[in-house]
Each structure stands twice: as structure tokens, then as C-alpha cells.
Enzyme design. Structure first.
Site, short mmCIF file in Angstrom:
data_model
loop_
_atom_site.label_atom_id
_atom_site.label_comp_id
_atom_site.label_asym_id
_atom_site.label_seq_id
_atom_site.Cartn_x
_atom_site.Cartn_y
_atom_site.Cartn_z
N ILE A 41 0.84 -1.21 0.00
CA ILE A 41 0.00 0.00 0.00
C ILE A 41 0.87 1.25 0.00
O ILE A 41 0.52 2.29 -0.51
CB ILE A 41 -0.89 0.05 1.26
N LYS A 43 5.02 3.01 1.47
CA LYS A 43 6.28 2.87 2.22
C LYS A 43 6.39 4.01 3.21
O LYS A 43 6.12 5.15 2.86
CB LYS A 43 7.45 2.95 1.25
N GLY A 44 6.84 3.70 4.40
CA GLY A 44 7.11 4.74 5.37
C GLY A 44 8.58 4.68 5.77
O GLY A 44 9.36 3.94 5.16
N ARG A 45 8.93 5.43 6.81
CA ARG A 45 10.32 5.45 7.27
C ARG A 45 10.77 4.09 7.78
O ARG A 45 11.92 3.74 7.75
CB ARG A 45 10.44 6.45 8.44
N PHE A 46 9.83 3.30 8.30
CA PHE A 46 10.21 2.09 9.02
C PHE A 46 10.02 0.82 8.24
O PHE A 46 10.48 -0.23 8.64
CB PHE A 46 9.42 2.00 10.33
N GLY A 47 9.34 0.92 7.14
CA GLY A 47 9.11 -0.28 6.35
C GLY A 47 7.96 -0.10 5.39
O GLY A 47 7.53 1.02 5.11
N VAL A 49 4.00 -1.07 4.12
CA VAL A 49 2.68 -1.52 4.56
C VAL A 49 2.05 -2.31 3.41
O VAL A 49 2.05 -1.84 2.27
CB VAL A 49 1.79 -0.34 4.98
N ASP A 156 3.13 11.56 16.32
CA ASP A 156 3.14 11.78 14.87
C ASP A 156 1.72 12.02 14.36
O ASP A 156 1.32 11.47 13.34
CB ASP A 156 3.78 10.57 14.18
P1 ATP Z 1 6.02 7.73 8.04
O1 ATP Z 1 6.75 6.44 8.03
O2 ATP Z 1 6.94 8.88 7.89
O3 ATP Z 1 5.10 7.84 9.22
P2 ATP Z 1 3.75 7.14 6.40
O4 ATP Z 1 2.76 7.48 7.48
O5 ATP Z 1 3.36 7.48 4.98
O6 ATP Z 1 5.15 7.80 6.71
P3 ATP Z 1 3.34 4.35 6.99
O7 ATP Z 1 2.63 4.63 8.26
O8 ATP Z 1 4.34 3.25 6.98
O9 ATP Z 1 4.12 5.60 6.44
O10 ATP Z 1 2.23 4.06 5.90
C1 ATP Z 1 2.54 3.75 4.56
C2 ATP Z 1 1.23 3.77 3.76
O11 ATP Z 1 0.35 2.77 4.23
C3 ATP Z 1 0.48 5.10 3.86
O12 ATP Z 1 -0.04 5.40 2.59
C4 ATP Z 1 -0.65 4.80 4.81
O13 ATP Z 1 -1.80 5.60 4.52
C5 ATP Z 1 -0.93 3.32 4.55
N1 ATP Z 1 -1.45 2.66 5.74
C6 ATP Z 1 -0.87 2.57 6.94
N2 ATP Z 1 -1.64 1.88 7.81
C7 ATP Z 1 -2.76 1.54 7.14
C8 ATP Z 1 -3.98 0.83 7.47
N3 ATP Z 1 -4.17 0.33 8.69
N4 ATP Z 1 -4.92 0.68 6.52
C9 ATP Z 1 -4.73 1.18 5.28
N5 ATP Z 1 -3.62 1.84 4.89
C10 ATP Z 1 -2.65 2.03 5.80
#
Ligand code: ATP
Length: 320
Positions: A41, A43-47, A49, A156
Site C-alpha cells: 500500500i 512505504k514509510g520510514r520504518f518499512g 505496509v 506523529d
Molecule cells: P512515516 O513512516 O513517515 O510515518 P507514512 O505514514 O506514509 O510515513 P506508513 O505509516 O508506513 O508511512 O504508511 C505507509 C502507507 O500505508 C500510507 O499510505 C498509509 O496511509 C498506509 N497505511 C498505513 N496503515 C494503514 C492501514 N491500517 N490501513 C490502510 N492503509 C494504511
């Protein structure tokens, strides 16, 4: 690599939990092979999703392999799981379990099917009426008030971490590995887009140009309230505060107590007052979420002009 244990002394809890509680923690362990991973779906800082199947649709946040040998990251991962398992609120994403056996470390939550507030506000440029804005803000305050009552700081809170599903707010990513160390590279501090404007003055002032050896940002309930103020501003204005200003300038201004001007914001005094309270320079002057809820409830509701579905014919004959 040994599996990560989550007993009452290791999981970040106060240690006052009954012993049987640590046994029940095993229930949160999900064998990685039981997950059927589907598309990524984001990518974030930690991995990464992924959408996945595990007794239905779920979201799986997989920790980056690079972090597996980093003691600090593993600690942060354990803490996140420990925080997550304590949460049950309708405005918080549902924690379903975690894969605790390296190299597969993952958090499994319910899959949010709606869009994030960020998508509505900044990508789709949807306009929120003041009534809708207030409803959203009330739900965020409820979820956040609950988190704070459980002793968890979000760290955050931003529109990218708030989903809207059929009008219902779902907050994600709370108490996460918000390790500021991860923002540093050889060049110094790398600021993700749209991140600075959520940082309270005391956090701005704690930022350092070189990579710190330990966590440097003094996150608190009050710093979450400051972030909520920025979310409130985005809902009202459709943009970020300090839009298009360079990071150095934002850090300098906010660190010295300056705020985004509200001169062009066409809304009532009460609405602006909430913003100013949340953005107070002194952390102690910011309201808590219970206070915010009562302020939001007191905002006057805008009456919608209704067109009657069956217009009444008031002709002379009908009147007589
Ligand atoms: P950061 O790592 O800097 O917080 P981020 O919030 O974009 O950045 P993630 O939280 O890893 O990174 O999320 C990556 C993607 O997955 C985002 O587009 C987020 O909207 C989506 N996502 C995260 N959790 C869920 C969830 N429970 N259901 C649907 N989408 C999700």
C-alpha cells in the site's frame, strides 16, 4: 535470532500488570506464515505496509530488514506493540497482533478502507464545512483523549495518519517508532515534507543539526495537542501552515513563538481561539483533549438551508 519476548517487564508497561497478563500476550503473536501478503500500500520510514489476508482484510506493517540488527529499533518495535495492545477505541486503528520472530517483524492492524484526511484535503482539495470539520475534530479529540488516558503519546499526529471511513475517524501510527534519529543522514537532518508544521516549539528548539546519539525530542501530551492544532488548521484552510516556506525559516519562527497568521481565515473568533490555544508557545497553556472536546461541542452549529422535498403550495384555494 531469537523471538522477541513481550513479558510484563520488557514491554514498556509499568510492571504492575498481573502475571497472567504477560501470558496472554502470546495471544497477540501471529505466525508470519499465516499471513497471506497482497499488494504493497505504501512505504514509510520504518518499512512497507501491505494489504494482506488474515481472517479477512488486514494491513501489515513490515519492519525494514536494515533495522533488524539495530538494538534501538527492536526496542522501538517492542514498545509499539506494547502500546498497541493497550488500545481499544472506535477512533483508533484496531491492533490485531504482531509477528515477533526475526527476520519477520510486523504489526497487523485492521485495514482502513477510506482515505486519509491528507488525501481529502491536499490531494482531492475537498472543502470541509465547519460542521463536518467540527465532527472530525471531535472524533480525533476522543481518540487522542483515550490514548493520553492510557499514557500513550501519539508523537506523529498528522493528516496522513488519520483516515476517514464513512464519516468515522480512524487514527493510525500512534506511539510509533517516531525515532528522530531516522531523519538524519550524512548530510544532516532530512525533514520529510509536511512534517515540521506539526512540531511544537519545544520540539523545534530541540532539533539538532547533527545526528543525536539518543532520542532528543521531548514529545508530550501537549506536543500532540500542538499537532492537533495543525490538523484543525488544515481542515479549516485546506493547506499547511507556513506553506512553501523553507524548513530553516519555519524552525526559526516556530522556535521563537511565531505563528501562522490567521488574517485570511474567514471563520468565527471561537474557531480561531481553539487554534491559538493549541498552538500556545508554552506547553502548559495548551488545553488537554477533554477541554478541547468541550470547546468543540460549544461551537455554534451552522444551520443548513433546507429545500423542502415536498414544497407546500400556499395558493389562495389551498389556504381557504
Ligand atoms: P512515516 O513512516 O513517515 O510515518 P507514512 O505514514 O506514509 O510515513 P506508513 O505509516 O508506513 O508511512 O504508511 C505507509 C502507507 O500505508 C500510507 O499510505 C498509509 O496511509 C498506509 N497505511 C498505513 N496503515 C494503514 C492501514 N491500517 N490501513 C490502510 N492503509 C494504511
Amino acid at each position: 535470532r531469537t523471538p522477541i519476548r513481550l513479558d510484563s517487564t520488557e514491554d514498556g508497561d509499568s510492571g504492575n500488570w498481573p502475571r497472567q497478563n504477560s501470558l496472554s500476550l502470546k495471544e497477540w503473536d501471529i505466525p508470519y506464515d499465516d499471513l497471506h501478503l497482497l499488494e504493497s500500500i505504501g512505504k514509510g520510514r520504518f518499512g512497507t505496509v501491505h494489504r494482506a489476508l488474515w481472517h479477512g482484510d488486514v494491513a501489515v506493517k513490515l519492519l525494514k530488514e536494515d533495522y533488524l540488527d539495530d538494538e534501538h529499533m527492536l526496542e522501538a518495535f517492542k514498545l509499539e506493540v506494547a502500546n498497541f495492545k493497550k488500545t481499544r477505541h472506535e477512533n483508533l486503528v484496531l491492533f490485531m497482533g504482531a509477528c515477533m520472530n526475526p527476520p519477520h517483524l510486523a504489526i497487523v492492524t485492521s485495514l482502513c478502507k477510506g482515505n486519509t484526511l491528507y488525501t481529502y484535503i491536499h490531494a482531492r482539495r475537498d472543502k470541509f464545512t465547519i460542521n463536518r470539520t467540527t465532527l472530525v475534530a471531535q472524533q480525533i479529540s476522543q481518540g487522542m483523549g483515550y490514548l493520553h488516558a492510557r499514557g500513550i503519546h501519539h508523537k506523529d499526529l498528522r493528516t496522513k495518519n488519520i483516515f476517514l471511513e464513512n464519516g468515522k475517524v480512524i487514527i493510525t501510527d500512534f506511539g510509533l517508532f517516531s525515532s528522530t534519529k531516522l531523519l538524519y543522514c550524512e548530510m544532516g537532518l532530512g525533514v520529510p515534507n509536511g512534517w515540521l508544521c506539526y512540531l511544537a516549539p519545544e520540539l523545534m528548539r530541540a532539533l539538532m543539526p547533527v545526528k543525536p546519539t539518543e532520542e532528543i525530542l521531548p514529545f508530550s501530551k501537549a506536543s500532540d495537542v500542538y499537532s492537533f492544532g495543525t490538523v484543525w488548521y488544515e481542515l479549516l484552510c485546506g493547506e499547511f501552515p507556513f506553506k512553501s516556506q523553507p524548513p530553516e525559516s519555519v524552525i526559526w519562527q516556530v522556535g521563537r513563538g511565531m505563528k501562522q497568521t490567521l488574517a485570511n481565515l474567514q471563520t468565527s473568533r471561537d474557531v480561531k481561539d481553539i487554534l491559538m490555544l493549541c498552538w500556545s508557545f508554552q506547553a502548559d497553556d495548551r488545553p488537554d483533549f477533554a477541554k478541547l472536546l468541550s470547546l468543540l461541542e460549544r461551537l455554534p452549529k451552522k444551520r443548513l438551508a433546507r429545500s423542502p422535498s415536498h414544497p407546500v403550495q400556499l395558493s389562495r384555494s389551498a389556504e381557504s
